[in-house]
Design a protein around this motif. Structure first.
Motif, PDB file in Angstrom:
ATOM      1  N   GLU A  11       0.820  -1.201   0.000  1.00 54.14           N
ATOM      2  CA  GLU A  11       0.000   0.000   0.000  1.00 54.14           C
ATOM      3  C   GLU A  11       0.862   1.262   0.000  1.00 54.14           C
ATOM      4  N   LEU A  12       1.927   1.237   0.783  1.00 54.86           N
ATOM      5  CA  LEU A  12       2.817   2.388   0.823  1.00 54.86           C
ATOM      6  C   LEU A  12       3.525   2.605  -0.509  1.00 54.86           C
ATOM      7  N   TYR A  13       3.875   1.525  -1.181  1.00 52.44           N
ATOM      8  CA  TYR A  13       4.544   1.661  -2.472  1.00 52.44           C
ATOM      9  C   TYR A  13       3.617   2.322  -3.492  1.00 52.44           C
ATOM     10  N   LYS A  14       2.339   1.933  -3.487  1.00 49.99           N
ATOM     11  CA  LYS A  14       1.374   2.553  -4.398  1.00 49.99           C
ATOM     12  C   LYS A  14       1.239   4.044  -4.106  1.00 49.99           C
ATOM     13  N   LYS A  15       1.219   4.401  -2.828  1.00 47.81           N
ATOM     14  CA  LYS A  15       1.114   5.818  -2.449  1.00 47.81           C
ATOM     15  C   LYS A  15       2.376   6.582  -2.845  1.00 47.81           C
ATOM     16  N   ALA A  16       3.524   5.933  -2.731  1.00 48.93           N
ATOM     17  CA  ALA A  16       4.774   6.574  -3.147  1.00 48.93           C
ATOM     18  C   ALA A  16       4.760   6.847  -4.648  1.00 48.93           C
ATOM     19  N   GLU A  17       4.231   5.907  -5.421  1.00 49.93           N
ATOM     20  CA  GLU A  17       4.140   6.109  -6.866  1.00 49.93           C
ATOM     21  C   GLU A  17       3.231   7.289  -7.199  1.00 49.93           C
ATOM     22  N   ILE A  18       2.139   7.439  -6.452  1.00 47.77           N
ATOM     23  CA  ILE A  18       1.227   8.560  -6.675  1.00 47.77           C
ATOM     24  C   ILE A  18       1.922   9.886  -6.365  1.00 47.77           C
ATOM     25  N   ILE A  19       2.714   9.922  -5.294  1.00 45.76           N
ATOM     26  CA  ILE A  19       3.457  11.128  -4.930  1.00 45.76           C
ATOM     27  C   ILE A  19       4.397  11.529  -6.052  1.00 45.76           C
ATOM     28  N   ASP A  22       2.381  12.801  -9.127  1.00 47.50           N
ATOM     29  CA  ASP A  22       1.916  14.172  -8.889  1.00 47.50           C
ATOM     30  C   ASP A  22       3.057  15.170  -9.032  1.00 47.50           C
ATOM     31  N   TYR A  23       4.242  14.775  -8.590  1.00 46.37           N
ATOM     32  CA  TYR A  23       5.408  15.669  -8.699  1.00 46.37           C
ATOM     33  C   TYR A  23       5.732  15.948 -10.157  1.00 46.37           C
ATOM     34  N   TYR A  24       5.779  14.889 -10.979  1.00 49.34           N
ATOM     35  CA  TYR A  24       6.112  15.082 -12.389  1.00 49.34           C
ATOM     36  C   TYR A  24       5.030  15.888 -13.119  1.00 49.34           C
ATOM     37  N   LYS A  25       3.781  15.690 -12.729  1.00 47.18           N
ATOM     38  CA  LYS A  25       2.698  16.461 -13.348  1.00 47.18           C
ATOM     39  C   LYS A  25       2.850  17.946 -13.005  1.00 47.18           C
ATOM     40  N   ALA A  26       3.127  18.233 -11.737  1.00 49.08           N
ATOM     41  CA  ALA A  26       3.314  19.624 -11.321  1.00 49.08           C
ATOM     42  C   ALA A  26       4.528  20.242 -12.000  1.00 49.08           C
ATOM     43  N   LYS A  27       5.553  19.438 -12.191  1.00 50.95           N
ATOM     44  CA  LYS A  27       6.764  19.935 -12.852  1.00 50.95           C
ATOM     45  C   LYS A  27       6.477  20.264 -14.308  1.00 50.95           C
ATOM     46  N   ARG A  28       5.706  19.410 -14.992  1.00 51.59           N
ATOM     47  CA  ARG A  28       5.350  19.694 -16.392  1.00 51.59           C
ATOM     48  C   ARG A  28       4.508  20.962 -16.491  1.00 51.59           C
ATOM     49  N   ALA A 241      16.036  20.029   0.272  1.00 51.11           N
ATOM     50  CA  ALA A 241      16.560  18.938  -0.542  1.00 51.11           C
ATOM     51  C   ALA A 241      15.580  18.426  -1.579  1.00 51.11           C
ATOM     52  N   ASN A 242      14.293  18.704  -1.453  1.00 42.03           N
ATOM     53  CA  ASN A 242      13.314  18.156  -2.384  1.00 42.03           C
ATOM     54  C   ASN A 242      12.977  19.107  -3.525  1.00 42.03           C
ATOM     55  N   ASP A 243      13.691  20.262  -3.646  1.00 41.19           N
ATOM     56  CA  ASP A 243      13.456  21.180  -4.751  1.00 41.19           C
ATOM     57  C   ASP A 243      14.110  20.648  -6.014  1.00 41.19           C
ATOM     58  N   ASP A 244      13.318  20.616  -7.124  1.00 36.12           N
ATOM     59  CA  ASP A 244      13.826  20.186  -8.428  1.00 36.12           C
ATOM     60  C   ASP A 244      14.668  18.928  -8.315  1.00 36.12           C
ATOM     61  N   VAL A 245      14.135  17.900  -7.704  1.00 39.50           N
ATOM     62  CA  VAL A 245      14.894  16.685  -7.476  1.00 39.50           C
ATOM     63  C   VAL A 245      14.866  15.780  -8.696  1.00 39.50           C
ATOM     64  N   ASN A 246      15.880  14.947  -8.808  1.00 38.84           N
ATOM     65  CA  ASN A 246      15.902  13.877  -9.779  1.00 38.84           C
ATOM     66  C   ASN A 246      15.530  12.604  -9.042  1.00 38.84           C
ATOM     67  N   VAL A 247      14.344  12.125  -9.265  1.00 42.53           N
ATOM     68  CA  VAL A 247      13.853  10.951  -8.544  1.00 42.53           C
ATOM     69  C   VAL A 247      14.683   9.731  -8.931  1.00 42.53           C
TER      70      VAL A 247
END
Length: 505
Positions: A11-19, A22-28, A241-247
């Motif tokens: 369940e946590l892995y699925k939530k991590a994928e959603i996070i 959402d990050y990549y969508k906001a970045k685009r 540390a989480n600004d403009d990160v490379n996942v």
């Protein structure tokens, strides 16, 4: 009904994928509005600022609840030292680290970081091992020792060597872990287990140099330096540390310890004192022998690099050139058996001066010279012995300890200057001077174009020179060890106290 551990992980892995999604969508979206703002000459929406990974507090709470379960398992294990050590550490989530876990030291505490995307792909025992892995780096003082070798060795060689040291003591390693078997196979090496970090880094660096010898051009190296400088400039605010990160979604050994660079600026002695406090609070019972050995070595260290390790570091700065080897194939034309490969080598003219008037014994000197020969064996070198007191009494070359001649039975006063006059005249690369330290206060001839290392004998006090023109180290008894690993030495839990790494800080 309480959620099972495996279910919570999924369940946590699925939530991590959603996070991350959402990050990549906001970045685009952010990139789109910025581009449109420029096209419309500032008429579009203003830039939203840096794209940022937003980690909901609910996810943090659930994730660290899972970490608590892992820690509870550690504390119930015979190695509960790790569990109590982890309890004292701060915890943070970073999606940009290329390993499941990482550590550094900030604000008077060790901090352990987790990348959920990589960490949640492991089973419980593997999660435990990644935590143990980070704590062993701390106990081995690797956060400090890595800095000592930076510049003379590549980041990849340093990281691989340090990971080999700590992973040797661990079971249930993740499938991507750096192991002795993997390194030997991938780099065509024959590394032995339970050896010091310095042994591994030298052997691995030689293999890496061989791989790159015929492939890296000067232009490529220049471009790499430019890229490195750009990378350094991008981290304007390391605390955010989480600004403009490379996942990071997979393990990368070359970047696995990048977070060490973000540690607080603290001197080695203070860091060691903090580490000892963590250790004291974590020792709630008996601990395995290998941990006891590491802790004992850490406590006995005064935070000073021993003379033999300092010499190894000096060797890295000696002018280098390539030497041919028949043991490896040419990388550009591997099918041409008539072409030899190339290994990194350092052409080193080394003078070892022995103060025969001093208190250093034959046994001490022979043992120390053996260490010198062992350090320089991977380099092109020429060693000259100078026996001296108030003047130079004898000069001869050696290739092994067997070549050392019986010391001349003369006991005059001591002057250091004649040796430096000889060194200047013969254009050497390195001078190692063994003495009890008692001589003149000022050199009449200063060294030109070479490094100097003073080694004060075990019964010596300090160097009489007010300006030594080089590093001054104390000679300690060097244990002469057999490289052969006998099965009778290996304990059931996978370590040998006879062969485990000696802790040189």
């Amino acid at each position: 009904m309480e959620t099972s551990f495996d279910t919570q992980v999924q369940e946590l892995y699925k939530k991590a994928e959603i996070i991350i999604t959402d990050y990549y969508k906001a970045k685009r979206d952010n990139d789109y509005f910025e581009a449109k703002r420029k096209d419309d000459n500032s008429k579009a929406k203003p830039q939203h600022g840096h794209s940022k990974i937003t980690i909901p507090q609910e996810f943090k709470d659930e994730f660290f609840s899972l970490v608590d379960k892992v820690n509870l398992s550690l504390m119930e294990d015979k190695d509960n030292f790790y569990g109590y050590f982890l309890l004292q550490m701060s915890r943070e989530i970073r999606f940009d680290i290329s390993s499941p876990t990482a550590v550094n030291f900030k604000r008077a505490k060790y901090v352990i970081y987790f990348n959920p995307i990589i960490f949640l792909n492991l089973n419980l025992k593997q999660m435990e091992s990644t935590i143990k892995h980070e704590i062993l780096h701390i106990l081995s003082m690797h956060l400090i020792r890595a800095k000592e070798f930076k510049g003379n060795y590549s980041t990849l060689a340093i990281n691989l060597a340090m990971n080999l040291v700590v992973n040797t003591y661990l079971d249930h390693l993740p499938p991507f872990s750096v192991t002795l078997e993997w390194v030997n196979l991938y780099y065509d090496l024959k590394l032995l287990p339970f050896k010091p970090f310095e042994y591994y880094v030298e052997e691995i660096q030689t293999a890496l140099d061989l791989l790159e010898a015929d492939e890296t051009t000067e232009d490529e190296r220049d471009a790499s330096e430019v890229d490195d400088s750009k990378n350094e400039e991008t981290d304007d605010n390391p605390d955010d540390a989480n600004d403009d990160v490379n996942v990071a979604t997979e393990y990368d050994p070359e970047k696995a310890h990048d977070l060490w660079e973000e540690s607080s600026d603290i001197d080695q002695k203070t860091l060691q004192e903090f580490t000892e406090k963590f250790i004291d609070n974590a020792q709630k019972g008996s601990i395995p022998g290998y941990l006891a050995g590491m802790i004992s070595s850490l406590r006995s260290s005064k935070g000073e690099l021993p003379w033999n390790l300092y010499l190894k570091r000096l060797m890295g700065s000696v002018e280098s050139n390539k030497k041919k080897t028949i043991t490896r194939r040419n990388r550009r034309q591997p099918d041409r058996l008539d072409l030899r490969g190339q290994l990194r080598s350092h052409k080193a003219k080394i003078v070892v001066a022995l103060d025969i008037s001093g208190s250093i014994s034959d046994q001490e000197f022979n043992q120390a010279l053996k260490e010198v020969l062992d350090i320089v064996k991977n380099y092109n070198h020429e060693i000259t012995i100078i026996e001296c007191d108030s003047e130079i009494r004898r000069v001869y070359n050696v290739k092994s300890v067997k070549d050392v001649k019986e010391r001349i039975n003369i006991r005059g006063g001591t002057r250091f200057t004649p040796v430096f006059e000889y060194a200047n005249d013969h254009k050497i690369n390195l001078l190692v001077y063994f003495t009890d330290g008692k001589g003149e206060e000022k050199l009449l001839t200063v060294p030109r174009g070479y490094k100097t290392l003073w080694v004060i004998s075990g019964r010596g006090d300090k160097l009489s020179l007010k300006e030594p023109h080089g590093a001054v180290k104390k000679l300690k008894n060097i244990e002469i060890k057999d490289d052969a690993l006998e099965m009778s030495d290996v304990k059931r839990d996978g370590y040998s106290m006879n062969d485990q790494e000696r802790m040189h800080i």
